[in-house]
Design a protein around this motif. Structure first.
Motif, PDB file in Angstrom:
ATOM      1  N   LEU A   1      -8.590 -13.537   7.354  1.00 10.96           N
ATOM      2  CA  LEU A   1     -10.060 -13.356   6.970  1.00 10.96           C
ATOM      3  C   LEU A   1     -10.270 -14.465   5.813  1.00 10.96           C
ATOM      4  O   LEU A   1     -11.381 -14.821   5.903  1.00 10.96           O
ATOM      5  N   ILE A   2      -9.307 -14.800   4.769  1.00  9.81           N
ATOM      6  CA  ILE A   2      -9.692 -15.868   4.093  1.00  9.81           C
ATOM      7  C   ILE A   2     -10.130 -17.002   4.635  1.00  9.81           C
ATOM      8  O   ILE A   2     -11.076 -17.738   4.383  1.00  9.81           O
ATOM      9  N   GLU A   3      -9.287 -17.347   5.655  1.00  6.55           N
ATOM     10  CA  GLU A   3      -9.660 -18.707   6.453  1.00  6.55           C
ATOM     11  C   GLU A   3     -11.121 -18.840   6.959  1.00  6.55           C
ATOM     12  O   GLU A   3     -11.551 -19.764   6.651  1.00  6.55           O
ATOM     13  N   ILE A   4     -11.375 -17.648   7.312  1.00  8.09           N
ATOM     14  CA  ILE A   4     -12.695 -17.273   7.944  1.00  8.09           C
ATOM     15  C   ILE A   4     -14.049 -17.704   6.915  1.00  8.09           C
ATOM     16  O   ILE A   4     -15.023 -18.327   7.231  1.00  8.09           O
ATOM     17  N   VAL A   5     -13.608 -16.755   6.097  1.00 11.71           N
ATOM     18  CA  VAL A   5     -14.616 -16.982   4.807  1.00 11.71           C
ATOM     19  C   VAL A   5     -14.779 -18.189   4.252  1.00 11.71           C
ATOM     20  O   VAL A   5     -15.831 -18.790   4.053  1.00 11.71           O
ATOM     21  N   TRP A   6     -13.634 -19.034   4.175  1.00  5.60           N
ATOM     22  CA  TRP A   6     -13.444 -20.391   3.546  1.00  5.60           C
ATOM     23  C   TRP A   6     -14.349 -21.155   4.259  1.00  5.60           C
ATOM     24  O   TRP A   6     -15.033 -22.010   3.953  1.00  5.60           O
ATOM     25  N   VAL A   7     -14.120 -21.172   5.574  1.00  7.58           N
ATOM     26  CA  VAL A   7     -14.737 -22.352   6.758  1.00  7.58           C
ATOM     27  C   VAL A   7     -16.396 -21.910   6.608  1.00  7.58           C
ATOM     28  O   VAL A   7     -17.261 -22.600   6.442  1.00  7.58           O
TER      29      VAL A   7
END
Lengths: 231, 335
Positions: free
Chosen positions: A22-28
């Motif tokens: 989830l964090i990775e998607i939000v960061w991108v």
């Protein structure tokens, strides 16, 4: 109803546990959207100024065109950029397709009209006495422009926030030009569409909450800043 | 001469709003530009401030012809400053507003602070230095705008109706500041007003502008009206404010009239005058004016009358007295 509550609880659990996926998607999403908003602002704000203050033939046409482009569908932008950056396109050699850069290019094209139009509107509404006052006390063209920017800063900030809101929530460009590659070009909206297709609602709802939270945070910051300045 | 203007015209969408054959401003003097709304006063000041270019004609500033097409206007603007009617302050503190002209001229910070303090002192706004500019009253705003203009250290200061929309206290303060900057700093001042009394109080010289032109005489008591024929077949001008005056003129329909205050007669007794153009009113203001007394009489509308001092003494007039005014035909000009 249980289905909705279960989805919401699972989503909150994912957020609470700071799920790496989830964090990775939000960061991108944040990275791509912030970059495109920054570039569009650097182009759109000065362009808005030049159009608002410039006297040139075709000015009305340019403003009408920009207003029309506000309703530009994201898939149309995606398609247009695709024709340029696909392997057979003019810029095919740059290998931009299915990269974050490709998404940024598409998003910049999408939101420059928003930033420029809002800037034109804010600058045109400003009392002309600000410009005349700056000039009469001896300001040069750049100093005068800076005075005007300061006076319309909330209008410009609103333009940038609207533009950011448009790109962080768009799906067409990210999907067509980014390709929804996990950990690379997967944004919140493309991930939500994918999870929905798979029937997995938890991540989809969690991402929806994250999207709303980002939007809420940006607006809270803006209103706090506006309130502080006006005090 | 600090300014020389020759055959200056300004046209907006085929409407000529300014058409000045000649106008000059003497160095170190105060010039008052009198005129009703729409006389072209603001347009003229904007040209003199190098903010707007004339459609035709020439302007000389300190004997140098101004090139409105060239890139030297910024240098000229730094020698002249315009304080607009209903001045606008930037959305920051009062001090920052006054500091702005100094900052863009790259003055050292310590010097800037000292000058800002002195200027705010001069306009009586020192205590408001840290206040947000947009919270000031219109009179205070105007005083800060004058301080900001003075921070430019100009040779000429142009003031567009400096006391319009301000209370009496601020009006007195602003007039004092104008006199002070002219006398102590030797700055030439050009100001616009439609207040004849203020012009005579402040200006070394007064020019009357009407419909973009320098008028040959100072029109006062100006009213809009319509000429019609009364029941006895005589021409009657009915002003919008209700004043009814018998006139002798070729014109008919909508007109503007001016009543010369020096020709209007005043008496305590209405029997002294014929019925024509005689009005009863109450004396509401008296001002001493260069050998004469200016009386403002409320006859339903305020009418200004200039009375020789000996006549004034013999009538023994005082505020609140009932008086009669007679406007002879020669006192009425129609245009």
């Amino acid at each position: 109803m249980d289905f909705l509550i279960d989805g919401l609880l699972s989503a909150l659990l994912l957020i609470w546990s700071l799920d790496p996926g989830l964090i990775e998607i939000v960061w991108v999403s944040l990275k791509v959207s912030s970059t495109s908003t920054l570039i569009a602002s650097l182009v759109g704000v000065p362009a808005g100024f030049l159009i608002a203050f410039g006297e040139f033939s075709g000015k009305r046409f340019v403003i009408t065109l920009l207003n029309t482009l506000l309703a530009l569908p994201t898939v149309a932008v995606g398609l247009l950029v695709y024709t340029f950056i696909c392997r057979r396109g003019i810029f095919g050699g740059f290998d931009l397709l299915y990269t974050q850069k490709a998404i940024i290019i598409g998003q910049v094209i999408l939101i420059i009209p928003i930033v420029a139009t809002f800037t034109i509107s804010a600058v045109s509404r400003l009392d002309d006495r600000y410009r005349k006052t700056a000039l009469t006390v001896g300001a040069n063209a750049i100093q005068t422009a800076w005075v005007i920017v300061r006076e319309v800063r909330f209008g410009i900030a609103a333009a940038i926030i609207a533009a950011f809101g448009r790109v962080i929530a768009e799906v067409g460009i990210s999907m067509m030009l980014g390709g929804n590659a996990k950990g690379f070009t997967r944004t919140m909206t493309t991930a939500m569409a994918l999870e929905y297709d798979k029937g997995l609602f938890e991540l989809s709802v969690a991402l929806g909450i994250a999207l709303l939270a980002v939007s809420f945070a940006v607006n809270v910051f803006f209103h706090y800043f506006q309130g502080r300045v006006r005090e | 001469m600090v300014y020389e203007l020759r055959n200056i015209t300004k046209t907006f969408e085929q409407r000529t709003v300014l058409n000045l054959e000649r106008l000059s401003v003497k160095k170190g003097k105060i010039l008052g530009l009198l005129g009703p709304n729409g006389a072209g006063k603001t347009t003229l000041l904007e040209i003199m401030a190098f903010l707007s270019s004339p459609t035709s004609g020439g302007m000389w500033f300190n004997q140098q012809k101004v090139d409105f097409t060239g890139g030297k206007l910024k240098d000229l603007r730094r020698r002249v400053v315009l304080v607009q009617q209903d001045s606008i302050l930037f959305s920051t503190s009062v001090s920052n507003n006054v500091d702005f002209p100094l900052r863009i001229r790259k003055a050292p910070k310590a010097k800037r602070e000292q000058i800002v303090g002195e200027l705010l002192d001069m306009v009586g706004m020192r205590d408001f230095g840290h206040a947000p500019a947009h919270k000031l009253s219109s009179g205070e705003t105007q005083r800060v705008a004058i301080a900001r203009a003075l921070a430019c250290f100009p040779e000429v200061i142009l003031l567009d109706e400096p006391t319009a929309n301000v209370d009496v206290e601020n009006q007195i303060a602003i007039e004092r500041i104008i006199r002070e900057i002219n006398r102590t700093k030797g700055i030439s001042v050009v100001f616009t007003t439609h207040n004849m009394i203020q012009a005579s109080r402040l200006a070394d010289e007064t020019v009357f502008l009407y419909e973009g032109k320098v008028a040959r005489s100072i029109y006062e008591n100006i009213f809009s009206g319509r000429i019609q024929t009364d029941e006895s077949g005589r021409q009657l001008c009915v002003a919008q404010n209700g004043l009814r005056l018998h006139v002798q003129h070729d014109k008919s329909g909508p007109v503007r009239i001016s009543i010369d205050p020096a020709i209007v007669e005043i008496s305590r007794n209405g029997n002294e005058f014929s019925e024509d153009n005689t009005f009863k009113g109450r004396l509401i203001q008296l001002t001493d004016e260069q050998g004469r007394v200016r009386a403002l009489v409320d006859v339903g509308v305020p009418l200004s009358v200039l009375i020789p001092k000996e006549v004034f003494r013999s009538l023994g007039l005082g505020i609140g007295d009932d008086v009669w005014l007679n406007c002879p035909a020669k006192s009425i000009e129609i245009f």
